[in-house]
Design a protein around this motif. Structure first.
Motif, PDB file in Angstrom:
ATOM      1  N   ARG A  95       1.024  -1.161   0.071  1.00  0.00           N
ATOM      2  CA  ARG A  95      -0.053   0.025   0.166  1.00  0.00           C
ATOM      3  C   ARG A  95       0.766   1.277   0.030  1.00  0.00           C
ATOM      4  N   GLY A  96       1.991   1.271  -0.860  1.00  0.00           N
ATOM      5  CA  GLY A  96       2.985   2.319  -0.901  1.00  0.00           C
ATOM      6  C   GLY A  96       3.880   1.953  -0.106  1.00  0.00           C
ATOM      7  N   PRO A  97       4.903   2.862  -0.277  1.00  0.00           N
ATOM      8  CA  PRO A  97       5.304   3.826  -1.023  1.00  0.00           C
ATOM      9  C   PRO A  97       5.222   3.392  -2.494  1.00  0.00           C
ATOM     10  N   ARG A  98       4.943   4.414  -3.390  1.00  0.00           N
ATOM     11  CA  ARG A  98       4.956   4.395  -4.825  1.00  0.00           C
ATOM     12  C   ARG A  98       4.113   3.245  -5.568  1.00  0.00           C
ATOM     13  N   PHE A  99       3.980   2.151  -4.705  1.00  0.00           N
ATOM     14  CA  PHE A  99       3.180   0.925  -5.606  1.00  0.00           C
ATOM     15  C   PHE A  99       1.859   0.773  -4.733  1.00  0.00           C
ATOM     16  N   LEU A 100       0.852   0.066  -5.198  1.00  0.00           N
ATOM     17  CA  LEU A 100      -0.114  -0.388  -4.473  1.00  0.00           C
ATOM     18  C   LEU A 100      -0.429  -1.791  -5.282  1.00  0.00           C
ATOM     19  N   SER A 101      -0.360  -2.867  -4.656  1.00  0.00           N
ATOM     20  CA  SER A 101      -0.735  -4.131  -5.410  1.00  0.00           C
ATOM     21  C   SER A 101      -2.040  -4.631  -4.827  1.00  0.00           C
ATOM     22  N   VAL A 102      -2.607  -5.247  -5.672  1.00  0.00           N
ATOM     23  CA  VAL A 102      -4.103  -5.868  -5.142  1.00  0.00           C
ATOM     24  C   VAL A 102      -4.097  -7.347  -5.731  1.00  0.00           C
ATOM     25  N   GLU A 103      -4.343  -8.422  -4.753  1.00  0.00           N
ATOM     26  CA  GLU A 103      -4.312  -9.783  -4.833  1.00  0.00           C
ATOM     27  C   GLU A 103      -5.642 -10.165  -4.850  1.00  0.00           C
ATOM     28  N   ILE A 104      -6.254 -10.856  -5.847  1.00  0.00           N
ATOM     29  CA  ILE A 104      -7.603 -11.182  -5.994  1.00  0.00           C
ATOM     30  C   ILE A 104      -7.771 -12.845  -6.330  1.00  0.00           C
ATOM     31  N   SER A 105      -8.353 -13.304  -5.109  1.00  0.00           N
ATOM     32  CA  SER A 105      -8.611 -14.754  -5.314  1.00  0.00           C
ATOM     33  C   SER A 105      -9.921 -15.011  -5.604  1.00  0.00           C
ATOM     34  N   ASP A 106     -10.189 -15.970  -6.651  1.00  0.00           N
ATOM     35  CA  ASP A 106     -11.617 -16.393  -6.948  1.00  0.00           C
ATOM     36  C   ASP A 106     -11.611 -17.896  -6.696  1.00  0.00           C
ATOM     37  N   ASP A 107     -13.042 -18.289  -6.450  1.00  0.00           N
ATOM     38  CA  ASP A 107     -13.188 -19.583  -6.202  1.00  0.00           C
ATOM     39  C   ASP A 107     -14.856 -19.770  -7.016  1.00  0.00           C
ATOM     40  N   MET A 108     -14.923 -20.404  -7.890  1.00  0.00           N
ATOM     41  CA  MET A 108     -16.157 -20.414  -8.613  1.00  0.00           C
ATOM     42  C   MET A 108     -16.465 -22.067  -9.184  1.00  0.00           C
TER      43      MET A 108
END
Length: 259
Positions: A95-108
């Motif tokens: 969540r900073g500095p400089r970068f924001l990474s988002v990790e998304i886990s799906d189960d369908m």
């Protein structure tokens, strides 16, 4: 008097953030969870009190991703009927500095014999508000062939097909523990991930993980081996030795050291 001084300092800080977006991106951002789209289907988070246009651009992009999974979940229900399901969990490992990474886990599950699982990762540049250009952060040996692929809900993600990056992944994948039972149980998965290196390297997702202090890497495996699709973190010190740009490694180091 103290209240007036605080107001002046607050106004000065806000002015500095607006006038210098690079300085704004040098801080840690607060990420706020949003109400679920439906039970067990997490909505994308939002940067709280965005400081500039770049952060507002990221929030808008994250909102659009909610539209992708809504549409995919409706299609899944149409195919699978009452027994269909789509669950999603989301992490923001940097969540900073400089970068924001988002990790998304799906189960369908949309009908058929087995459910499917998938992972998506997107990394945004807080100075521009758009996904990062990995070729400006990692050396050619680690980026390999850069491509766009679609996740389970149609969201496009950047992948890196690099023999060197895959080799670094394999070096850290389920290391031997000395416990015969556990090592034996892991042998089948080790074989699967080793086999993926026999030809072209797999298309890998990468994103910084502040708590782990490095670059997280994962890639899709055949459906029968999805349980073997572990995330492996390449330490920051290794990234430096491999020639990663300081703007990336310094940001990870600062985020790792933050309370």
């Amino acid at each position: 008097m103290n209240q007036i001084l605080r107001l002046k300092l607050g106004a000065a800080t806000l002015l500095a953030l607006v006038a210098n977006p690079t300085w704004a991106a040098d801080r840690l951002v607060t990420v706020a969870a949003q109400p679920e789209l439906k039970p067990c289907l997490a909505a994308m988070p939002q940067i709280a009190a965005p400081a500039d246009d770049a952060e507002r651009r990221i929030n808008a992009a994250l909102k659009r991703l909610d539209g992708n999974v809504r549409k995919a979940a409706r299609s899944c229900q149409a195919d699978g009927g009452a027994n269909s399901s789509w669950t999603r969990t989301i992490r923001t490992p940097m969540r900073g500095p400089r970068f924001l990474s988002v990790e998304i886990s799906d189960d369908m599950f949309c009908g058929g014999a087995h459910p499917s699982t998938g992972l998506m990762a997107i990394m945004y540049d807080l100075t521009t508000g758009v996904p990062v250009d990995w070729t400006k952060l990692l050396p050619p040996a680690l980026t390999g062939k850069v491509a766009l692929v679609e996740g389970m809900d149609g969201t496009k993600m950047v992948t890196l097909a690099s023999k060197r990056l895959h080799a670094l992944y394999l070096e850290r994948y389920r290391p031997k523990t000395g416990a015969a039972k556990r090592d034996g149980d892991d042998d089948a998965c080790r074989t699967v991930v080793q086999d993926t290196s026999m030809g072209d390297p797999p298309a890998m997702m990468a994103w910084p993980d502040a708590k782990a202090g490095g670059l997280a890497v994962q890639y899709d495996l055949p459906h029968y081996a999805q349980a073997c699709a572990d995330t492996v973190v390449i330490p920051n010190a290794v990234l430096r030795r491999e020639g990663a740009q300081p703007v990336l490694t310094d940001a990870i180091e600062a985020a790792h050291a933050a309370p």
